[in-house]
Design a protein around this motif. Structure first.
Motif, mmCIF file in Angstrom:
data_model
loop_
_atom_site.group_PDB
_atom_site.id
_atom_site.type_symbol
_atom_site.label_atom_id
_atom_site.label_comp_id
_atom_site.label_asym_id
_atom_site.label_seq_id
_atom_site.Cartn_x
_atom_site.Cartn_y
_atom_site.Cartn_z
ATOM 1 N N PHE A 78 -28.598 17.752 66.615
ATOM 2 C CA PHE A 78 -27.894 18.735 67.445
ATOM 3 C C PHE A 78 -26.409 18.809 67.076
ATOM 4 N N LYS A 79 -25.885 17.723 66.493
ATOM 5 C CA LYS A 79 -24.468 17.675 66.152
ATOM 6 C C LYS A 79 -24.151 18.337 64.816
ATOM 7 N N ASP A 80 -25.190 18.851 64.148
ATOM 8 C CA ASP A 80 -24.962 19.538 62.873
ATOM 9 C C ASP A 80 -24.431 20.948 63.061
ATOM 10 N N VAL A 81 -24.151 21.314 64.285
ATOM 11 C CA VAL A 81 -23.769 22.687 64.590
ATOM 12 C C VAL A 81 -22.516 23.111 63.822
ATOM 13 N N ILE A 82 -21.531 22.211 63.649
ATOM 14 C CA ILE A 82 -20.283 22.588 62.966
ATOM 15 C C ILE A 82 -20.582 22.928 61.514
ATOM 16 N N LYS A 83 -21.421 22.095 60.859
ATOM 17 C CA LYS A 83 -21.767 22.339 59.460
ATOM 18 C C LYS A 83 -22.496 23.673 59.309
ATOM 19 N N GLU A 84 -23.379 23.972 60.266
ATOM 20 C CA GLU A 84 -24.140 25.223 60.171
ATOM 21 C C GLU A 84 -23.254 26.435 60.442
ATOM 22 N N VAL A 85 -22.295 26.286 61.335
ATOM 23 C CA VAL A 85 -21.392 27.395 61.622
ATOM 24 C C VAL A 85 -20.509 27.707 60.412
ATOM 25 N N MET A 86 -20.174 26.683 59.638
ATOM 26 C CA MET A 86 -19.366 26.911 58.439
ATOM 27 C C MET A 86 -20.049 27.884 57.490
ATOM 28 N N ASN A 87 -21.375 27.890 57.479
ATOM 29 C CA ASN A 87 -22.103 28.853 56.644
ATOM 30 C C ASN A 87 -21.850 30.285 57.114
ATOM 31 N N PHE A 88 -21.747 30.474 58.419
ATOM 32 C CA PHE A 88 -21.439 31.800 58.957
ATOM 33 C C PHE A 88 -20.018 32.222 58.564
ATOM 34 N N LEU A 89 -19.091 31.283 58.648
ATOM 35 C CA LEU A 89 -17.679 31.612 58.420
ATOM 36 C C LEU A 89 -17.395 31.981 56.968
ATOM 37 N N SER A 90 -18.253 31.563 56.065
ATOM 38 C CA SER A 90 -18.034 31.850 54.635
ATOM 39 C C SER A 90 -18.668 33.164 54.193
ATOM 40 N N GLN A 91 -19.289 33.889 55.141
ATOM 41 C CA GLN A 91 -19.984 35.127 54.780
ATOM 42 C C GLN A 91 -19.183 36.354 55.227
ATOM 43 N N ALA A 92 -19.886 37.466 55.330
ATOM 44 C CA ALA A 92 -19.260 38.751 55.675
ATOM 45 C C ALA A 92 -18.633 38.697 57.064
ATOM 46 N N PRO A 93 -17.732 39.662 57.388
ATOM 47 C CA PRO A 93 -17.008 39.615 58.669
ATOM 48 C C PRO A 93 -17.903 39.488 59.885
ATOM 49 N N TYR A 94 -19.065 40.184 59.901
ATOM 50 C CA TYR A 94 -19.877 40.120 61.114
ATOM 51 C C TYR A 94 -20.443 38.725 61.298
ATOM 52 N N HIS A 95 -20.897 38.105 60.195
ATOM 53 C CA HIS A 95 -21.381 36.730 60.300
ATOM 54 C C HIS A 95 -20.250 35.794 60.692
ATOM 55 N N CYS A 96 -19.070 36.058 60.143
ATOM 56 C CA CYS A 96 -17.905 35.234 60.489
ATOM 57 C C CYS A 96 -17.603 35.338 61.988
ATOM 58 N N ALA A 97 -17.731 36.551 62.532
ATOM 59 C CA ALA A 97 -17.505 36.745 63.965
ATOM 60 C C ALA A 97 -18.522 35.969 64.793
ATOM 61 N N ILE A 98 -19.781 35.969 64.351
ATOM 62 C CA ILE A 98 -20.810 35.209 65.073
ATOM 63 C C ILE A 98 -20.477 33.723 65.045
ATOM 64 N N GLY A 99 -20.013 33.237 63.891
ATOM 65 C CA GLY A 99 -19.660 31.826 63.787
ATOM 66 C C GLY A 99 -18.536 31.448 64.734
ATOM 67 N N LEU A 100 -17.492 32.286 64.800
ATOM 68 C CA LEU A 100 -16.381 32.007 65.710
ATOM 69 C C LEU A 100 -16.829 32.093 67.164
#
Length: 1059
Positions: A121-143
């Motif tokens: 469950f604590k892997d959430v930060i690592k998984e969110v980093m994948n969102f932040l490295s993609q297109a703006p909409y994915h980046c917005a979901i990560g934030l």
């Protein structure tokens, strides 16, 4: 359900239908998805296949409820989490924003609830980093995920015990929060050129969420503007000491739109509030402060963003934090202090004069200046602070701005005058006195300078034979009211901060003399005809506040001997050379108000409050008795001399008035003076006695009764000794009590009469300070209870026969709870031997208890638990019955007995700690009686024991259910009355230890197998060294064991979770 298409139609109706019946039908039909775990797989099917956003919303919200309220297996929660992160990655960009928000909330809730269960469950930060490295909409979901995660972790959930909530938050803070904050800073730097974008807003919001985290694990009020010291961990030090961290928020404030810039300021506010020790040393701290000072100085110079009110308010809060977190010596040594303090002074003055715009924001600026000037005496540096130059200007600006604001009152009907709002007025006057005291000579001179022409104008107005300009007089009155409030606040600081010295006293005298001069003017000439004017009432309220503060500071033997300079100056100015003359002036103003005001409830209440405060002190009270004006009041206290007594709107104030008058009368300890002072009330009784039954229901009689009963209650409240109580009791009994009984019989259906009547009786039976300790040969205690019994029976039998009304609390419940309070106080007063009634065949006790029980049973338990005062009276009554009249309870039929005991169990579960303690006491008495008379005694022979045995036989699970409830409270609750709860627990366990075995099995069954072995050991230790006895030593030992049991049970439970 026929298919997905039908479900989508129902979802559309659930979220969009305007028809409440149609919407309710859809909600009932779809409710199964949120309460039945078998539907979790169907929720996933809906997410995979539904076409409408409302169906997706149903699936997401249903899963959220399941995750929060159901204990789902670990693997299922992991599957839901993994499914959601993949779903957001693949379909997130195509979904409606509200669906994305709901799915993110669900993902974060699952993550939070599983944080301590599995490291995946604590892997959430690592998984969110994948969102932040993609297109703006994915980046917005990560934030958004990170924003929601920090918020979710930070806020308590009803599905989590508070201890587990703190453990999760602490683990997240230690392992992940700093990383999230670094991500937010990195995102801000990368997005710096993307001005006004949604990503900028999300990154700023994420920084603010991290800085607003509850680092100490204490609850906080998000609705409050006030923030304490931000307890950022030491591991954050490198980032905080990096100048780029502060600068990024100053940069974002300068270049972004208003709704972004406010969040940038909020981040700066929290950074300015970080604990001092997180920074390495004084040098680093000074650099940090200088950076803050430089940034705010640039904003002050350019005015950037301050046209937006939210920015303006946040900026004032930021400035206010400078002196909260830093010492004055540090501020002075910071780079650019001279320019900064000058700009802050100019900004404060501008804010004061822009009072319509500034509003409550000025509070923070005045707080800054107040804290600055109070620190000057501790300043060891020779560097000039410039505060002595700016403080008088701030005072002048404050007063002139208040005067400017008064002009709007007469042109704007919607204007809210702070003089009418006690809290707002207090906020504005909290800090001004300290600024005045700092440069008291110049500030005091200024106050007198502006007061004198207004006072002169007002004095001239009193001499006019015809009506002067009404607006001009009203304006003068509210201006004077403001000045008097300021003077009162200055005097108040003498009590709080101990300002002393000859110059301080002389200036106090100078200001006070002008207010005392004003008092003489306000009630003379034309002004004596303006008591109905709101501005006049505001002025008199201000004068009363001044008198209250002056009396506390300078009236009394000790105050006079330590304030010779003040009295010397007052003697020169007004001829008032001691506190006795001043006390006379105060009382004369009080009497004038009470004689003159007939419509202003606020002025009457404040006047009486001061009078009561003065009579409550023994020394001040004795001084008062020497005054001729007080002797006159004691002799003439009827409505002819005090017209407000005749105004129904002020009828509540009559109690306070007679409380004060009676306190003075009883100080003389003279029966003759008491009787003579009661003549006005005696005449009322005589008048009522001569009233026929036909006329007793008239409005005239009603209002006379209401006033009389409020008067009597005030007098009863003033009887604080046995002697003074007997004065009143002998005056009432037996001659006057029949009128009160007649009143309850005639006016049962009128709460306006019954409420003050019952409250008077409740005060009369209260044995405070042992005032009802009658002589051993006196029958007064028994006689009093017989009258109380008659009254309760008369009221109860009639109120039960009346039909219900729309407002049940006012019509019935309020009278019933006061009756219960009366009976509880009488039963617990220790001035009646109740066995006398049964011995001599007197049904007074039995009838009172029967009617009281009927009244309690007439109220649904849900209503009892809803109304706080009703619940307090109900459970206090049950406690005294179980403690002193248990036989009455045991002789009831089984259904009634079970209802009452069941209500005790409800009282244990919720409500207040005090009620829980009362219920525990009642249960302990019941269980102790059963243990002593049935378990360990011979076969039950007394009627009460036989009745209890019959009740328990009919309801064999009675004691076990209560014991289980008590265990749940101890294990899962945060209770502060554990000692009280332990008493019934031991009594119940000793009745039948098999109950403990059953409860142990039930509680352990609700935990996993790996937890059961550890938790079972806790139960085994609970009864260690406990004997089959209810003596005090054995009870104390059990209480110790229970405390150890609770701590070890919780520790092992959470240790297993962590493992």
């Amino acid at each position: 359900m026929e298919g997905l298409a039908q479900l989508e139609i129902l979802c559309e109706r659930l979220y969009n239908s305007q028809d409440s019946v149609e919407r309710a039908h859809a909600e009932r039909t779809l409710n199964c998805f949120s309460v039945n775990t078998d539907y979790i797989s169907q929720c996933q099917y809906i997410l995979d296949n539904a076409l409408t956003p409302y169906a997706l919303m149903l699936a997401s919200s249903s899963l959220l409820k399941q995750v929060t309220e159901q204990s789902l297996p670990l693997q299922l929660r992991l599957d839901i989490r993994n499914y959601l992160i993949n779903y957001l990655a693949t379909r997130g960009p195509d979904l409606e924003p509200f669906v994305v928000g709901s799915l993110i909330q669900l993902f974060c809730r699952v993550t939070k609830f599983g944080w301590l269960d599995d490291d995946r469950f604590k892997d959430v930060i690592k998984e969110v980093m994948n969102f932040l490295s993609q297109a703006p909409y994915h980046c917005a979901i990560g934030l958004k995920i990170l924003n929601q995660l920090v918020s979710e972790i930070n806020q308590p959930n009803s599905g989590l015990p508070s201890m587990l909530q703190r453990k999760i938050a602490s683990s997240f803070k230690d392992q992940s929060l700093f990383q999230v904050f670094q991500i937010s800073l990195t995102s801000l730097r990368q997005l710096k050129n993307d001005v006004g974008s949604k990503l900028q807003e999300l990154a700023l919001s994420l920084s603010l969420s991290c800085l607003s985290f509850d680092f100490m694990g204490t609850s906080f009020d998000e609705s409050s503007d006030e923030i304490g010291t931000v307890q950022i961990p030491t591991s954050w030090r490198p980032v905080l000491e990096d100048p780029l961290t502060l600068q990024i928020f100053f940069d974002y404030y300068a270049v972004t739109q208003s709704h972004f810039s406010k969040e940038a300021l909020e981040c700066l506010l929290r950074l300015a509030s970080v604990r001092r020790s997180v920074l390495t040393n004084d040098t680093t701290r000074l650099k940090f402060l200088s950076h803050l000072m430089t940034g705010t100085k640039e904003i002050l110079q350019t005015g950037t963003g301050l046209a937006d009110h939210d920015n303006y308010h946040s900026f004032c809060r930021l400035l206010g934090r400078f002196k909260v977190n830093y010492q004055l010596s540090e501020l002075i040594n910071a780079d650019g202090y001279i320019d900064w303090i000058r700009l802050v002074a100019d900004f404060t003055l501008k804010s004061l004069h822009s009072w319509q715009w500034a509003g409550s924001s000025v509070y923070y600026l005045l707080g800054l200046w107040s804290r600055l000037v109070t620190s000057v005496r501790f300043l060891k540096s020779d560097t000039a602070s410039l505060l002595d130059e700016y403080a008088p200007k701030i005072i002048e600006g404050f007063i002139t701005s208040r005067f400017d604001s008064l002009q709007s009152e007469f042109s704007d009907e919607l204007f809210e005058d702070p003089l009418d709002n006690v809290e707002l007025l207090q906020d504005q006057l909290d800090f001004i006195p300290y600024l005045c005291r700092f440069q008291y000579e110049s500030c005091g001179t200024y106050i007198m300078k502006i007061m004198e022409p207004i006072l002169q104008t007002y004095m001239d107005g009193a001499d006019l034979q015809c009506r002067a300009d009404k607006i001009e007089l009203s304006l003068a009155e509210v201006k004077l009211a403001w000045i008097v409030h300021i003077v009162a606040a200055i005097l108040k600081t003498k009590q709080i901060s101990g300002f002393s010295g000859e110059l301080q006293e002389v200036l106090d005298a100078e200001l006070s003399a002008r207010v005392l001069q004003l008092i003489h003017v306000t009630d003379s000439g034309l002004h004596s005809k303006r008591y109905g004017e709101l501005s006049k009432q505001r002025l008199d309220c201000a004068i009363l506040t001044f008198l209250q503060q002056f009396r506390k500071s300078y009236v009394g033997d000790h105050a006079m001997h330590s304030s010779k300079q003040l009295y010397a100056r007052l003697s020169e100015l007004l001829g008032l050379h001691d506190h006795f003359l001043l006390l006379d002036a105060v009382v004369r103003k009080i009497v004038t108000n009470l004689k003159s005001y007939t419509e202003s409830k606020e002025v009457i209440e404040q006047t009486l409050s001061i009078l009561l405060e003065m009579t409550s002190g023994s020394m001040t009270g004795k001084l008062l008795l020497k005054l001729d004006i007080i002797k006159s009041i004691i002799s003439h206290h009827d409505r002819e001399h005090f017209p407000f007594l005749d105004d129904y709107r002020c009828s509540r104030s009559r109690t306070t008035f007679y409380y004060a008058i009676a306190s003075l009368i009883f100080m003389e300890d003279s029966l003759l003076k008491f009787k003579s002072s009661m003549d006005p009330l005696l005449q009322v009784f005589v008048s009522l006695e001569s009233t026929s039954d036909a006329n007793f229901r008239s409005d005239t009689v009603k209002y006379v009764l209401i006033g009389l009963l409020r008067d009597l209650r005030g007098i009863a409240m003033a009887t604080k000794s046995r002697r003074t109580y007997c004065f009143l009791f002998d005056w009432l009994y037996p001659a006057r009590l029949p009128i009160i009984l007649s009143a309850i019989a005639h006016w049962t259906d009128t709460p306006e009469v019954t409420t003050p009547l019952l409250k008077f009786i409740a005060e009369l039976v209260l044995n405070k300070s042992e005032r009802l300790a009658f002589d051993s040969s006196s029958p007064n205690g028994i006689l009093l209870f017989r009258e109380v019994s008659k009254l309760i029976v008369a009221y109860g039998s009639r109120i039960l026969a009346l039909h219900n009304a729309a407002d049940m609390y006012t019509f019935k419940y309020k009278g019933i709870w006061i009756c219960l309070t009366i009976l509880t106080r009488a039963l617990a007063g220790n001035y009646v031997n109740f066995s006398v009634f049964e011995l001599y065949g007197d049904r007074s006790l039995a009838d009172a208890l029967d009617v009281a029980l009927q009244m309690t049973l007439s109220i649904p338990l849900a209503d009892v638990l809803t109304f706080r005062k009703l619940a307090q009276a109900y459970f206090a009554f049950l406690e005294i019955l179980f403690n002193s009249h248990l036989a009455f309870i045991l002789n009831l039929d089984t259904s009634t007995f079970m209802y009452i005991v069941g209500s005790l169990e409800s009282g244990l579960k919720g409500l207040s700690e005090n009620i829980s303690t009362q219920c525990a006491s009642a249960v302990d008495k019941l269980a102790t009686f059963y243990f002593v008379h049935i378990v360990t005694g011979e076969s039950p022979s007394s009627p009460a024991a036989l009745s209890l045995a019959r009740h328990v036989t009919n309801c064999p699970g009675l004691f076990q259910e209560i014991l289980r409830t008590l265990f749940e409270i101890i294990i899962f609750g945060d209770n502060g009355n554990q000692w009280s709860l332990s008493k019934p627990m031991l009594s119940l366990i000793l009745i039948n230890e098999e109950m403990l075995t059953n409860i142990k099995a039930q509680i352990l069954a609700s935990h996993s197998l790996d937890q059961q072995q550890h938790l079972s050991l806790c139960f085994d230790k609970l009864m260690a060294d406990i004997t089959r006895s209810l003596d005090l030593k054995n009870r104390d030992k059990f209480t110790q064991n229970l405390t150890r049991f609770k701590n070890e049970f919780r520790a092992k439970r959470y240790a297993t979770i962590l493992a």
